[in-house]
Motif scaffolding. Sequence first.
Motif, PDB file in Angstrom:
ATOM      1  N   GLU A  33       0.719  -1.091  -0.209  1.00 43.73           N
ATOM      2  CA  GLU A  33       0.143  -0.006  -0.369  1.00 43.73           C
ATOM      3  C   GLU A  33       0.779   1.388  -0.319  1.00 43.73           C
ATOM      4  OE1 GLU A  33      -3.846   1.760   0.306  1.00 43.73           O
ATOM      5  OE2 GLU A  33      -3.597  -0.592  -0.323  1.00 43.73           O
ATOM      6  N   PRO A  34       0.599   2.125  -1.062  1.00 40.03           N
ATOM      7  CA  PRO A  34       1.792   3.120  -1.389  1.00 40.03           C
ATOM      8  C   PRO A  34       1.380   4.477  -1.106  1.00 40.03           C
ATOM      9  CG  PRO A  34       0.757   2.716  -3.193  1.00 40.03           C
ATOM     10  CD  PRO A  34       0.008   1.724  -2.313  1.00 40.03           C
ATOM     11  N   ALA A  35       2.573   4.739   0.245  1.00 42.89           N
ATOM     12  CA  ALA A  35       1.831   6.528   0.905  1.00 42.89           C
ATOM     13  C   ALA A  35       1.286   7.396  -0.512  1.00 42.89           C
ATOM     14  CB  ALA A  35       3.355   7.084   1.694  1.00 42.89           C
ATOM     15  N   ARG A  36       0.150   8.971   0.319  1.00 40.24           N
ATOM     16  CA  ARG A  36      -0.205   9.365  -1.019  1.00 40.24           C
ATOM     17  C   ARG A  36       1.053  10.213  -1.222  1.00 40.24           C
ATOM     18  NH1 ARG A  36      -2.074  13.980  -2.308  1.00 40.24           N
ATOM     19  NH2 ARG A  36      -4.355  13.955  -3.263  1.00 40.24           N
ATOM     20  N   LEU A  57      -5.338   3.430  -7.355  1.00 43.20           N
ATOM     21  CA  LEU A  57      -5.006   4.315  -6.958  1.00 43.20           C
ATOM     22  C   LEU A  57      -5.810   6.539  -6.537  1.00 43.20           C
ATOM     23  CD1 LEU A  57      -1.285   3.255  -7.267  1.00 43.20           C
ATOM     24  CD2 LEU A  57      -2.820   2.974  -5.306  1.00 43.20           C
ATOM     25  N   LEU A  58      -6.205   6.242  -8.054  1.00 42.74           N
ATOM     26  CA  LEU A  58      -7.173   7.907  -8.136  1.00 42.74           C
ATOM     27  C   LEU A  58      -8.081   7.772  -7.174  1.00 42.74           C
ATOM     28  CD1 LEU A  58      -6.712  10.622  -9.097  1.00 42.74           C
ATOM     29  CD2 LEU A  58      -8.103   9.566 -10.842  1.00 42.74           C
ATOM     30  N   GLU A  59      -8.718   6.850  -7.361  1.00 38.30           N
ATOM     31  CA  GLU A  59     -10.020   6.719  -6.205  1.00 38.30           C
ATOM     32  C   GLU A  59      -9.666   6.757  -4.521  1.00 38.30           C
ATOM     33  OE1 GLU A  59     -12.153   2.983  -8.348  1.00 38.30           O
ATOM     34  OE2 GLU A  59     -13.265   4.278  -9.287  1.00 38.30           O
ATOM     35  N   GLN A  60      -8.502   6.349  -4.175  1.00 37.81           N
ATOM     36  CA  GLN A  60      -8.861   5.924  -3.101  1.00 37.81           C
ATOM     37  C   GLN A  60      -7.684   7.056  -2.795  1.00 37.81           C
ATOM     38  OE1 GLN A  60      -5.713   2.616  -3.177  1.00 37.81           O
ATOM     39  NE2 GLN A  60      -7.219   0.581  -4.161  1.00 37.81           N
ATOM     40  N   ASP A  61      -7.463   8.256  -2.854  1.00 37.83           N
ATOM     41  CA  ASP A  61      -7.072   9.788  -3.095  1.00 37.83           C
ATOM     42  C   ASP A  61      -5.189   9.445  -2.870  1.00 37.83           C
ATOM     43  OD1 ASP A  61      -6.729  12.160  -2.681  1.00 37.83           O
ATOM     44  OD2 ASP A  61      -7.234  11.818   0.283  1.00 37.83           O
ATOM     45  N   LYS A  62      -5.218   8.663  -3.455  1.00 39.57           N
ATOM     46  CA  LYS A  62      -3.426   8.346  -3.139  1.00 39.57           C
ATOM     47  C   LYS A  62      -2.256   9.333  -4.211  1.00 39.57           C
ATOM     48  CE  LYS A  62      -2.917   4.876  -0.528  1.00 39.57           C
ATOM     49  NZ  LYS A  62      -3.417   4.938   0.441  1.00 39.57           N
ATOM     50  N   GLY A  63      -3.539  10.290  -5.083  1.00 43.44           N
ATOM     51  CA  GLY A  63      -2.864  11.400  -5.575  1.00 43.44           C
ATOM     52  C   GLY A  63      -3.657  12.173  -5.832  1.00 43.44           C
ATOM     53  N   GLU A  64      -3.761  13.330  -6.896  1.00 41.86           N
ATOM     54  CA  GLU A  64      -5.124  14.997  -6.800  1.00 41.86           C
ATOM     55  C   GLU A  64      -5.070  14.224  -8.594  1.00 41.86           C
ATOM     56  OE1 GLU A  64      -2.653  18.395  -7.562  1.00 41.86           O
ATOM     57  OE2 GLU A  64      -2.904  17.919  -5.927  1.00 41.86           O
ATOM     58  N   ARG A  65      -3.707  13.623  -9.134  1.00 43.56           N
ATOM     59  CA  ARG A  65      -4.232  13.542 -10.669  1.00 43.56           C
ATOM     60  C   ARG A  65      -3.121  11.800 -10.834  1.00 43.56           C
ATOM     61  NH1 ARG A  65      -6.471  17.096 -13.153  1.00 43.56           N
ATOM     62  NH2 ARG A  65      -6.375  16.356 -14.696  1.00 43.56           N
ATOM     63  N   VAL A  66      -3.495  11.401 -12.302  1.00 51.54           N
ATOM     64  CA  VAL A  66      -3.275  10.899 -13.523  1.00 51.54           C
ATOM     65  C   VAL A  66      -2.709  10.385 -14.435  1.00 51.54           C
ATOM     66  CG1 VAL A  66      -3.605   7.983 -14.429  1.00 51.54           C
ATOM     67  CG2 VAL A  66      -4.163   8.607 -12.386  1.00 51.54           C
TER      68      VAL A  66
END
Length: 209
Positions: A33-36, A57-66
């Motif tokens: 599981e990656p940190a944000r 990962l985007l759905e899990q809010d791991k970053g603001e954009r893809v």
Amino acid sequence: MKFLTFIAIIVVIWGVGLFAFADRVRGYTPAAEPARADAIVALTGPSAERVNAAIRLLEQDKGERVLISGVNREVRRQELRALTPGSNRLFNCCVDLGFEAEDTIGNAQEIAAWADAKGYDSLIVVTSDYHMPRALTEIRAAAPDLALTPYAVETPSLDNSRWWRAAVTARRMTLEYMKYLAALGRALVGGAAAERPAVEADASAEKAA
């Protein structure tokens, strides 16, 4: 005799390196599981799973954009959207498509330019397990200040510890290892070239003083 001994040593070192590379590849999965991070990048490949993993990962809010890097110019946004999970709203608002990259070097340049334009300092990198070492090497060479977190998609055929017994998996691993060595060589040469002007500039300043 000395020449043959030298060749034998090179072959042994190359072989040890190949198996070390294979262990590294297999160690990338299952992905932790990656940190944000600031954002997520996916390098396109032979299947849609890399892109699907990035969208999850985007759905899990791991970053603001893809950023999906290396999209075929003939693929329309709607067609790519149909192959990915998640909501239309999230895809439409927060997914960028990169059409310029045609290989991993191009991916790295495209990712570096995108991150710089967006002001991002950290990225989660999504690609296949066997491709991850080379992808990270190329991206770091293009953008050395970016913090990169690998998130690898598993290649089932390479999960077997006896990958070298099957011609298909042995060929894939060996070819990728050779490409990785080439990428590593380019990165080392590029790093040395980047340091040389700075050293020369320092020497000139000291001389002028």
